[in-house]
Write an enzyme that holds these catalytic residues in place. Structure first.
Site, short mmCIF file in Angstrom:
data_model
loop_
_atom_site.label_atom_id
_atom_site.label_comp_id
_atom_site.label_asym_id
_atom_site.label_seq_id
_atom_site.Cartn_x
_atom_site.Cartn_y
_atom_site.Cartn_z
N GLY A 108 54.04 7.71 2.20
CA GLY A 108 54.20 6.36 2.73
C GLY A 108 53.25 6.12 3.90
O GLY A 108 52.65 5.04 4.02
N ASP A 132 57.86 18.30 2.06
CA ASP A 132 57.88 18.26 0.60
C ASP A 132 56.70 18.96 -0.08
O ASP A 132 56.78 19.30 -1.26
CB ASP A 132 57.92 16.80 0.10
CG ASP A 132 59.16 16.05 0.59
OD1 ASP A 132 60.14 16.73 0.97
OD2 ASP A 132 59.13 14.81 0.60
N ARG A 159 74.63 33.80 -0.23
CA ARG A 159 74.78 34.88 -1.19
C ARG A 159 75.83 35.90 -0.73
O ARG A 159 76.55 36.48 -1.55
CB ARG A 159 73.46 35.58 -1.49
CG ARG A 159 73.60 36.49 -2.71
CD ARG A 159 72.34 37.18 -3.10
NE ARG A 159 71.33 36.39 -3.76
CZ ARG A 159 71.36 36.05 -5.05
NH1 ARG A 159 72.38 36.39 -5.81
NH2 ARG A 159 70.36 35.38 -5.58
O1 F6P Z 1 60.02 13.43 2.71
C1 F6P Z 1 60.83 14.30 3.43
C2 F6P Z 1 62.27 14.15 3.03
O2 F6P Z 1 63.04 15.06 3.80
C3 F6P Z 1 62.56 14.32 1.54
O3 F6P Z 1 62.60 15.67 1.16
C4 F6P Z 1 63.87 13.62 1.42
O4 F6P Z 1 64.07 13.15 0.10
C5 F6P Z 1 63.72 12.47 2.38
O5 F6P Z 1 62.72 12.85 3.30
C6 F6P Z 1 64.97 12.10 3.13
O6 F6P Z 1 64.67 10.98 3.90
P1 F6P Z 1 65.57 10.44 5.09
O7 F6P Z 1 65.50 11.40 6.22
O8 F6P Z 1 64.99 9.13 5.41
O9 F6P Z 1 66.97 10.38 4.54
#
Ligand code: F6P
Length: 327
Positions: A108, A132, A159
């Site tokens: 983004g 990610d 675990r």
């Molecule tokens: O892009 C990083 C991330 O942590 C993703 O892994 C996850 O889907 C998203 O951001 C969660 O976003 P937010 O913190 O806005 O809920």
């Protein structure tokens, strides 16, 4: 080196990631090293729109190398998606006499940066900061290594209790629609199965992997699910497994935002430092509209558009290895 750029602005945007502070520090100190002014922009593009800037010096970034989060704060800006928001941002930039931007973030962030550069001719360099690891043009993004280490630490603990109770745990990890965190942490924790967004495996495939574990009389089973997988959410997956194996006690743990915090690993600190220096040197050498990355240990500059559009590829070899080793 170009003298056109005398003042640089730096911001962090989107989901934070461990190592963003190390990148900020590198951007600030490199700017000062080259006798440029550097402004910190707070709350990502929201702060850009509102002119929430502060001039930084070498001391402003003392003792942040080891800190998780971002001292500049972050946001997912809705305002910057509008032409009006970007116009306001441009006016603020002009007022502060900022000539170029370094944006630290993910998809983004870079999409917004590219549009802004096209509209207002402000040079931008992006630094990949996201847990990610889903950006094309760099082997690793800042924060991914720390996040996977956090997952490993958590799964190792899970675990212990899984073994004590002969339970199966579904552990859901982040990654949005990419499976990098799931794949690496799954391999590193000896997960019996890894459920990835990139994989077209069916429930039947998952069940046969679990049957193999049952046949081998495993006393603890870990299944790592990526949040963006195609089978469904982790509770749905757990209830399907439970239907098929009523004798197995199946629990779900969603690791969530704990994956985004913590002190950055050595790897992330070094990565962030290298990329921060390269971003500023890139700008001063007339690079613009690029994401700085490291591929095969070499610095690279990839078009922001390509970094977002092209899909970073999972290493299928890691998946193959994990299937061999989890028998
Ligand atoms: O892009 C990083 C991330 O942590 C993703 O892994 C996850 O889907 C998203 O951001 C969660 O976003 P937010 O913190 O806005 O809920």
């Amino acid at each position: 080196m170009s003298t056109k750029i005398q003042t640089i602005g730096v911001l962090t945007s989107g989901g934070d990631s461990p190592g963003m502070n190390a990148a900020i520090r590198a951007v600030v100190r490199t700017s000062i090293f080259y006798h440029r002014k550097i402004f910190g922009i707070y709350r990502g593009y929201d702060g850009l729109i509102q002119g929430d800037f502060t001039e930084l010096n070498a001391k402003s970034v003392n003792k942040i190398l080891n800190l998780g989060g971002t001292i500049l704060k972050s946001a997912r800006s809705e305002g910057f998606k509008t032409a009006e928001g970007r116009k306001q941002a441009y006016e603020q930039i002009r007022k502060a006499e900022i000539d170029a931007l370094v944006t630290i973030g993910g998809n983004g962030t870079f999409t917004g940066a590219q549009i802004f550069q096209d509209e207002y001719d402000i040079p931008v360099i992006g630094i990949p900061g996201t847990i990610d690891n889903d950006l094309y043009g760099t082997d690793f993004t800042i924060g991914f290594d720390t996040a996977t280490n956090t997952v490993i630490e958590a799964v190792d603990k899970i675990r212990d209790t899984a073994s004590s109770h002969n339970r199966l745990f579904i552990v859901e990890v982040m990654g949005r629609d990419a499976g990098f965190i799931a794949l690496r942490s799954g391999l590193a924790t000896g997960a019996l199965a890894i459920v990835l967004p990139e994989d077209n495996a069916s429930y039947d495939d998952l069940i046969s992997e679990l049957e193999r574990g049952a046949a081998n009389k495993k006393t603890s089973n870990i299944v790592i699910t990526a949040e963006g997988n195609k089978l469904g959410n982790s509770f749905e997956i757990a209830s399907k497994i439970q239907e098929h194996f009523p004798q197995i006690d199946c629990k779900v743990t969603i690791l969530g935002h704990l994956q985004r915090g913590g002190s950055p690993s050595c790897f992330d600190r070094i990565l962030a430092s290298r990329l921060g220096v390269a971003a500023v040197e890139g700008l001063l050498n007339d690079k613009r509209g690029k994401m700085v990355g490291i591929v095969d240990d070499e610095l690279t500059f990839t078009d922001l558009q390509q970094a977002v559009k092209n899909k970073a590829q999972l290493d299928n070899e890691l998946l193959r290895i994990s299937k061999i080793l989890s028998i």
